[in-house]
Design a protein around this motif. Structure first.
Motif, PDB file in Angstrom:
ATOM      1  N   LEU A  77       0.846  -1.182   0.000  1.00 53.83           N
ATOM      2  CA  LEU A  77       0.000   0.000   0.000  1.00 53.83           C
ATOM      3  C   LEU A  77       0.886   1.238   0.000  1.00 53.83           C
ATOM      4  CD1 LEU A  77      -2.886   1.216   0.382  1.00 53.83           C
ATOM      5  CD2 LEU A  77      -2.476   1.043   2.839  1.00 53.83           C
ATOM      6  N   VAL A  78       0.581   2.177  -0.886  1.00 53.74           N
ATOM      7  CA  VAL A  78       1.302   3.447  -0.934  1.00 53.74           C
ATOM      8  C   VAL A  78       0.262   4.565  -0.930  1.00 53.74           C
ATOM      9  CG1 VAL A  78       2.817   4.963  -2.281  1.00 53.74           C
ATOM     10  CG2 VAL A  78       3.249   2.486  -2.241  1.00 53.74           C
ATOM     11  N   VAL A  79       0.439   5.523  -0.031  1.00 55.50           N
ATOM     12  CA  VAL A  79      -0.411   6.705  -0.009  1.00 55.50           C
ATOM     13  C   VAL A  79       0.487   7.885  -0.353  1.00 55.50           C
ATOM     14  CG1 VAL A  79      -1.925   8.186   1.371  1.00 55.50           C
ATOM     15  CG2 VAL A  79      -1.902   5.701   1.753  1.00 55.50           C
ATOM     16  N   ASP A  80       0.100   8.635  -1.397  1.00 57.88           N
ATOM     17  CA  ASP A  80       0.927   9.773  -1.786  1.00 57.88           C
ATOM     18  C   ASP A  80       0.068  10.949  -2.229  1.00 57.88           C
ATOM     19  OD1 ASP A  80       0.199   9.285  -4.499  1.00 57.88           O
ATOM     20  OD2 ASP A  80       2.078   8.285  -4.954  1.00 57.88           O
ATOM     21  N   ASP A  81       0.737  12.081  -2.392  1.00 54.47           N
ATOM     22  CA  ASP A  81       0.098  13.331  -2.801  1.00 54.47           C
ATOM     23  C   ASP A  81       0.863  13.883  -3.995  1.00 54.47           C
ATOM     24  OD1 ASP A  81      -0.923  15.894  -3.159  1.00 54.47           O
ATOM     25  OD2 ASP A  81      -0.237  16.640  -1.220  1.00 54.47           O
ATOM     26  N   PRO A  82       0.323  13.733  -5.219  1.00 58.10           N
ATOM     27  CA  PRO A  82       1.015  14.268  -6.392  1.00 58.10           C
ATOM     28  C   PRO A  82       0.922  15.787  -6.511  1.00 58.10           C
ATOM     29  CG  PRO A  82      -1.084  13.318  -7.034  1.00 58.10           C
ATOM     30  CD  PRO A  82      -0.899  13.028  -5.563  1.00 58.10           C
ATOM     31  N   ASP A  83       0.099  16.420  -5.679  1.00 61.78           N
ATOM     32  CA  ASP A  83      -0.101  17.873  -5.738  1.00 61.78           C
ATOM     33  C   ASP A  83       0.792  18.654  -4.777  1.00 61.78           C
ATOM     34  OD1 ASP A  83      -2.248  17.474  -7.596  1.00 61.78           O
ATOM     35  OD2 ASP A  83      -3.544  16.977  -5.902  1.00 61.78           O
ATOM     36  N   TYR A  89       4.750  13.578  -2.789  1.00 61.42           N
ATOM     37  CA  TYR A  89       5.028  13.388  -1.371  1.00 61.42           C
ATOM     38  C   TYR A  89       4.415  12.063  -0.944  1.00 61.42           C
ATOM     39  CZ  TYR A  89       5.686  14.605   3.534  1.00 61.42           C
ATOM     40  OH  TYR A  89       6.085  14.623   4.849  1.00 61.42           O
ATOM     41  N   VAL A  90       5.239  11.158  -0.442  1.00 64.51           N
ATOM     42  CA  VAL A  90       4.779   9.844   0.000  1.00 64.51           C
ATOM     43  C   VAL A  90       4.420   9.918   1.485  1.00 64.51           C
ATOM     44  CG1 VAL A  90       5.394   7.414   0.286  1.00 64.51           C
ATOM     45  CG2 VAL A  90       6.168   8.668  -1.743  1.00 64.51           C
ATOM     46  N   HIS A  91       3.165   9.577   1.801  1.00 66.07           N
ATOM     47  CA  HIS A  91       2.649   9.666   3.167  1.00 66.07           C
ATOM     48  C   HIS A  91       2.724   8.358   3.936  1.00 66.07           C
ATOM     49  CE1 HIS A  91       0.796  13.737   3.240  1.00 66.07           C
ATOM     50  NE2 HIS A  91       0.970  13.595   1.941  1.00 66.07           N
TER      51      HIS A  91
END
Length: 181
Positions: A77-83, A89-91
């Motif tokens: 599982l990967v949670v990230d923010d491309p904005d 930014y990988v959370h």
């Protein structure tokens, strides 16, 4: 908190051979059911509740999935923010999820799962936390079916973790949560 706006380095989104819609589908004459992930806490492309952000309890939202591809050896599982202003930014990065697992909640991760470093350099979940005035951010909750057992150590950097996941992925699915800065 630094969040998505500070100190983030560019991390490639793991590229995989198959991307599925996060919507639920069932087996029919059209083909097998789709690999899908969702959250009972928010709909796809809808607001992530504050409690799952840095402004709330900063705990991961519950996630559920279905139709894991046959032959999958493990899930990641990967949670990230491309904005994020400084680039992707990988959370949160979780590997070693047994393929028989169908959900995670706010409690402990499934046995065998491990968390690697996020873009803040910490082996933990860091919820949505966009800088003030940066508008709506799209948080991608991405689940990967892997062709080998994969459990990365807590000191694995986000860039290395996401690349290792990409190299082992046979399918992926995602749901997107929105959060404003």
């Amino acid at each position: 908190m630094a969040g998505c706006g500070g100190g983030g380095k560019e991390h490639p989104r793991p590229a995989t051979s198959a991307t599925s819609s996060p919507t639920t589908s069932s087996s029919s004459a059209a083909g097998p059911a789709k690999f899908a992930v969702s959250s009972p806490a928010f709909a796809d492309n809808a607001q992530v509740p504050v409690e799952y952000s840095c402004k709330g309890r900063n705990v991961p939202p519950p996630l559920r999935w279905q139709n894991v591809p046959p032959g999958t050896e493990s899930l990641a599982l990967v949670v990230d923010d491309p904005d994020a202003p400084a680039g992707l930014y990988v959370h949160w990065v979780v590997t070693g999820i047994p393929p028989s697992t169908t959900e995670i909640g706010e409690g402990p991760l499934p046995g065998g799962a491990s968390v690697s470093l996020n873009s803040s350099g910490k082996a933990e979940y860091f919820g949505p936390c966009p800088p003030a005035g940066s508008g709506v951010h799209h948080y991608r909750f991405q689940l990967y079916a892997l062709n080998k057992p994969l459990k990365l150590v807590a000191t694995t950097p986000a860039r290395e973790a996401t690349q290792t996941i990409a190299n082992a992925a046979v399918a992926d699915t995602r749901t997107v949560g929105l959060f404003s800065g």
